[in-house]
Each structure stands twice: as C-alpha cells, then as structure tokens.
Design a protein around this motif. Structure first.
Motif, mmCIF file in Angstrom:
data_model
loop_
_atom_site.group_PDB
_atom_site.id
_atom_site.type_symbol
_atom_site.label_atom_id
_atom_site.label_comp_id
_atom_site.label_asym_id
_atom_site.label_seq_id
_atom_site.Cartn_x
_atom_site.Cartn_y
_atom_site.Cartn_z
ATOM 1 N N ALA A 67 50.528 27.035 36.014
ATOM 2 C CA ALA A 67 51.930 27.076 36.455
ATOM 3 C C ALA A 67 52.402 28.479 36.802
ATOM 4 C CB ALA A 67 52.818 26.486 35.366
ATOM 5 N N LEU A 68 51.511 29.476 36.696
ATOM 6 C CA LEU A 68 51.885 30.878 36.923
ATOM 7 C C LEU A 68 53.086 31.261 36.053
ATOM 8 C CD1 LEU A 68 51.574 31.086 40.824
ATOM 9 C CD2 LEU A 68 49.869 31.794 39.131
ATOM 10 N N ARG A 69 53.003 30.874 34.773
ATOM 11 C CA ARG A 69 54.147 31.027 33.873
ATOM 12 C C ARG A 69 54.590 32.481 33.732
ATOM 13 N NH1 ARG A 69 56.294 26.446 33.011
ATOM 14 N NH2 ARG A 69 54.425 25.569 32.053
ATOM 15 N N SER A 70 53.653 33.395 33.672
ATOM 16 C CA SER A 70 54.017 34.806 33.497
ATOM 17 C C SER A 70 54.630 35.380 34.770
ATOM 18 C CB SER A 70 52.794 35.623 33.074
ATOM 19 O OG SER A 70 52.329 35.210 31.806
ATOM 20 N N LEU A 71 54.038 35.079 35.916
ATOM 21 C CA LEU A 71 54.587 35.567 37.184
ATOM 22 C C LEU A 71 55.954 34.963 37.476
ATOM 23 C CD1 LEU A 71 51.653 35.777 39.770
ATOM 24 C CD2 LEU A 71 53.102 37.642 38.952
ATOM 25 N N ASN A 72 56.200 33.759 36.986
ATOM 26 C CA ASN A 72 57.490 33.114 37.234
ATOM 27 C C ASN A 72 58.642 33.841 36.563
ATOM 28 O OD1 ASN A 72 57.892 30.522 38.853
ATOM 29 N ND2 ASN A 72 55.887 30.183 37.911
ATOM 30 N N VAL A 282 41.814 34.316 21.003
ATOM 31 C CA VAL A 282 42.254 33.236 21.886
ATOM 32 C C VAL A 282 42.200 33.702 23.338
ATOM 33 C CG1 VAL A 282 44.128 31.654 22.452
ATOM 34 C CG2 VAL A 282 43.774 32.351 20.074
ATOM 35 N N GLU A 283 41.625 32.894 24.186
ATOM 36 C CA GLU A 283 41.599 33.175 25.620
ATOM 37 C C GLU A 283 42.981 32.936 26.211
ATOM 38 O OE1 GLU A 283 39.655 30.925 29.411
ATOM 39 O OE2 GLU A 283 38.285 31.374 27.744
ATOM 40 N N LEU A 284 43.505 33.928 26.943
ATOM 41 C CA LEU A 284 44.843 33.824 27.528
ATOM 42 C C LEU A 284 44.824 33.454 29.006
ATOM 43 C CD1 LEU A 284 46.695 36.915 25.992
ATOM 44 C CD2 LEU A 284 46.581 34.574 25.108
ATOM 45 N N ARG A 285 44.020 34.154 29.782
ATOM 46 C CA ARG A 285 43.985 33.940 31.230
ATOM 47 C C ARG A 285 42.596 34.293 31.766
ATOM 48 N NH1 ARG A 285 48.371 32.357 29.947
ATOM 49 N NH2 ARG A 285 50.379 32.576 31.057
ATOM 50 N N SER A 286 42.258 33.725 32.920
ATOM 51 C CA SER A 286 41.072 34.138 33.661
ATOM 52 C C SER A 286 41.426 34.128 35.142
ATOM 53 C CB SER A 286 39.889 33.206 33.380
ATOM 54 O OG SER A 286 40.184 31.891 33.802
ATOM 55 N N ALA A 287 40.675 34.897 35.916
ATOM 56 C CA ALA A 287 40.971 34.990 37.344
ATOM 57 C C ALA A 287 39.705 35.331 38.112
ATOM 58 C CB ALA A 287 42.038 36.055 37.605
ATOM 59 N N THR A 288 39.582 34.740 39.290
ATOM 60 C CA THR A 288 38.477 35.051 40.191
ATOM 61 C C THR A 288 38.887 36.216 41.088
ATOM 62 O OG1 THR A 288 37.709 32.755 40.206
ATOM 63 C CG2 THR A 288 37.007 34.161 42.035
ATOM 64 N N ILE A 289 38.009 37.188 41.224
ATOM 65 C CA ILE A 289 38.292 38.378 42.026
ATOM 66 C C ILE A 289 37.908 38.110 43.479
ATOM 67 C CG2 ILE A 289 37.888 40.841 42.303
ATOM 68 C CD1 ILE A 289 39.175 40.037 39.623
ATOM 69 N N PRO A 290 38.851 38.154 44.409
ATOM 70 C CA PRO A 290 38.504 37.914 45.814
ATOM 71 C C PRO A 290 37.783 39.113 46.417
ATOM 72 C CG PRO A 290 40.815 38.512 45.629
ATOM 73 C CD PRO A 290 40.282 38.434 44.221
ATOM 74 N N VAL A 291 36.824 38.844 47.286
ATOM 75 C CA VAL A 291 36.088 39.941 47.948
ATOM 76 C C VAL A 291 36.156 39.815 49.470
ATOM 77 C CG1 VAL A 291 34.543 40.309 45.989
ATOM 78 C CG2 VAL A 291 33.883 38.682 47.772
ATOM 79 N N THR A 292 36.890 38.814 49.962
ATOM 80 C CA THR A 292 37.065 38.654 51.413
ATOM 81 C C THR A 292 38.541 38.389 51.708
ATOM 82 O OG1 THR A 292 36.723 36.249 51.393
ATOM 83 C CG2 THR A 292 34.756 37.636 51.623
ATOM 84 N N TRP A 293 38.937 38.674 52.934
ATOM 85 C CA TRP A 293 40.317 38.442 53.350
ATOM 86 C C TRP A 293 40.703 36.960 53.217
ATOM 87 C CZ3 TRP A 293 44.735 40.752 54.272
ATOM 88 C CH2 TRP A 293 45.702 40.117 55.050
ATOM 89 N N VAL A 302 44.952 36.806 39.656
ATOM 90 C CA VAL A 302 44.738 38.157 39.138
ATOM 91 C C VAL A 302 46.065 38.735 38.655
ATOM 92 C CG1 VAL A 302 44.051 40.524 39.729
ATOM 93 C CG2 VAL A 302 42.720 38.576 40.590
ATOM 94 N N PHE A 303 47.108 38.562 39.455
ATOM 95 C CA PHE A 303 48.419 39.104 39.082
ATOM 96 C C PHE A 303 49.059 38.293 37.953
ATOM 97 C CE2 PHE A 303 48.422 40.622 43.701
ATOM 98 C CZ PHE A 303 47.840 41.826 43.342
ATOM 99 N N GLU A 304 48.743 37.017 37.849
ATOM 100 C CA GLU A 304 49.191 36.239 36.692
ATOM 101 C C GLU A 304 48.565 36.796 35.408
ATOM 102 O OE1 GLU A 304 50.608 33.225 34.057
ATOM 103 O OE2 GLU A 304 51.338 33.999 35.973
#
Length: 354
Positions: A67-72, A282-293, A302-304
């Motif tokens: 839900a992107l709770r932190s970014l919200n 406790v695991e909080l967040r994970s994110a895939t790092i983009p390498v292409t446009w 990542v920003f979440e």
C-alpha cells in the motif's frame, strides 16, 4: 540441502512457491540455533517458524509495503513520484522535468521537502546509470558501489549526524561484546560490514552485500543473514547497556537496523527487544533495484523502503531523548521498572563469550 533440525522444528522447509528469491534466508539449523536468543520474522521463512505475534507484524509490513504506507505520509511527494515514474515521461529531458518540481517542493513542510531532495538526487543518479548499455554484473562490489551506496549515502542529507563507512568497516559493537570483565584485553573476533551508519558512537544501520548482481551465491546469502542478526543484536546490546537505569518500557522501543543486498534486491530489517530473554528481528521492507529506464517504476518500492527507514529513525531519536531524560532522573523511573532490574535474572545482556 541442509535437513538438520526438521523434526525439532515441526515441519519441512517451505515450498518454493511460498517465498521470493533474493531475500535474506537461513537454514532450519541456523534458525534453530538463533532461536535460543532471538525470534525471527523473515518472509523467506516457513510461517510455522515465526511466533504468532511476529507473524502478524510481518504480515502487516507486507501489506503496508504493497500500500506504500510510508510514502503515503508524504502525499505531495508521492503525487510527483507517480508522475515522474510513469511510462510516458521523456527520458532525455528527465532531470529537467524532475528538478522543475523543486520550486513547488520549497513550499512543503520540512520533512517532505528534505525527502524530495534525497529522492531527487537518487533519481538523477539513476537516470545517469540508465544511460549505459550494461554494467559489470559478476563482481560483488560493482553493483553495491554503483547502485546501492548512492541510495543510502544521501540519507545524511536529512540526518546530518549520521556518518557512513563503506566496504569492510569493522563493527566495533561486536568486538566490544566479546570483552570479558576482569580480562578486558582478551583476543576478540573482528567482523566487518559492507556499510555501517554511525551516530554518537552507536552503529544504527549495518549493511551486507551478499554477492554479485548476476547470480545468487546461496551460501554467501546464508552467512550474511546470520552475520547481520549477530551484528544487529550486539549493536543493540551495546546501546542498552548505556541505559540500565532507564525504564524497560522505553528501552523496548529502541531499535537497530540491517540491510542485506542479494542480487537485485535490498531488504530492510529491524532488531529490538522481544522480552528480557530474547531479541526479535523483523523484516520491514524489500525492494528491487531497477537497472534500466523501462524498469524505473521499481524506484517506488525503493523510496518506500527509504521512507520507512526515515520514519523508524525519527522514532529512534524520540526514544533516545526519552532514555536520556530517564537516565538523568528528569523523568523518574521506579527501581523495579528499570532495565537493570528487569534483566537481573537474564543473560541476554551478558558478554557473548560467557
């Protein structure tokens, strides 16, 4: 495959469908050993290994990430991010488009304005990386230095008291945790991390790069996850020992964080007290790092993750202010409610070699 401990842990390993690749992981034998002093809640673990209370917390974090709770909590920033990461954004003029929002951002509240600066610098850096045809994918340090370090080093734009050390930085709290009272000069094992964030002598974020971008080395991942648990709990132990006359209720909110990078994914973990006899990770967040446009939309996750880390760090600062007030008797704490009293019959804060 390591099958030790299946019977004791009441079940078989998780099926492949139950977990995602490139996340922190431990064998059943490692979980069994760690569980003597620490409860774990990692999404790669079979749920029957996770205590019910932490299972709920883990499930909530997964839902919050979706839900992107932190970014919200940064509505204006999120609105702009969705514009910038949409498919129809022009690549050649992307930096100009991005920084055209700076004038608007200056009118925001400070926390959101500062986070825009961090996000803007990271996105500009990634735009430059996206211009390349490829990069060295089979060398551990290359992906770490080019893609991961820039994400976290700008954390200091908001948190100017935080200092980072990169690539094989000795974790002092682990060394100190082995000193035996009455001996003091005993030889100690030194452990190094690929990134350590320090403030006021405390090691608050500990990071590990577990191999190259192109292929996971499972043994490396297993070793680094176990190592992070050790380093995070030792760092937290070192801090708690500074506040033994503070209240147990306040110290229970103090936390140390870990980040593990496996292939193209980063995972944020939080370590705190479960009770007087065990830690919890406790695991909080994970994110895939983009390498292409074309994959730039992955930057939202990542920003979440970064927004979550920022909010956790802000809470940590509030906890430390409260602890200092209690230690100086500005806020009175009854003797029976102190850390010293609650741990009088526990070995959790004792030297790890005793």
């Amino acid at each position: 495959m390591d099958t030790e401990g299946y019977d004791d842990l009441m079940g078989p390993p998780a099926r492949d469908i139950n977990h995602e690749a490139s996340l922190p992981k431990l064998t059943l034998a490692q979980v069994k050993a760690i569980s003597k002093t620490c409860h774990l809640a990692l999404s790669s673990m079979p749920l029957y290994q996770v205590p019910a209370l932490l299972r709920e917390a883990l499930s909530n974090h997964v839902s919050d990430q979706q839900a992107l709770r932190s970014l919200n909590k940064y509505q204006e920033l999120l609105r702009i991010l969705k514009k910038l990461l949409d498919d129809d954004v022009d690549e050649p003029t992307f930096p100009c488009t991005l920084w055209s929002f700076q004038a608007e951002a200056r009118t925001w509240v400070e926390a959101e304005r500062m986070l825009f600066s961090v996000v803007g610098i990271i996105m500009t850096d990634f735009w430059g990386l996206f211009k390349r045809h490829s990069f060295v994918q089979d060398h551990e340090r290359t992906f770490w230095v080019e893609y991961i370090v820039p994400i976290f080093k700008h954390f200091s734009i908001i948190n100017k008291e935080v200092l980072f050390s990169w690539c094989e930085s000795v974790v002092s709290s682990h060394t100190h945790s082995q000193a035996i009272p009455g001996v003091w000069s005993n030889l100690s094992e030194k452990l190094f991390s690929d990134g350590v964030a320090r403030t006021s002598g405390a090691e608050v974020i500990i990071m590990e790069s577990s191999g190259s971008y192109s292929r996971e080395n499972v043994e490396h991942s297993l070793g680094d996850t176990s190592k992070l648990v050790t380093l995070m709990t030792n760092s937290l132990r070192s801090e708690i020992l500074r506040y033994q006359n503070a209240s147990i209720s306040t110290i229970a909110n103090l936390a140390v964080f870990g980040v593990q990078c496996i292939c193209d994914k980063i995972t944020l973990m939080k370590t705190s007290l479960f009770d007087a006899n065990k830690w919890q990770v406790v695991e909080l967040r994970s994110a895939t790092i983009p390498v292409t446009w074309d994959s730039k939309v992955d930057l939202l996750q990542v920003f979440e993750l970064l927004a979550t880390l920022q909010q956790e760090y802000d809470h940590r600062k509030d906890v430390l202010r409260k602890l200092r007030r209690e230690m100086n008797n500005f806020d009175q704490v009854e003797a029976k409610d102190t850390v010293r009293s609650k741990f009088s019959n526990s070995n959790l804060l004792c030297n790890v070699n005793l």
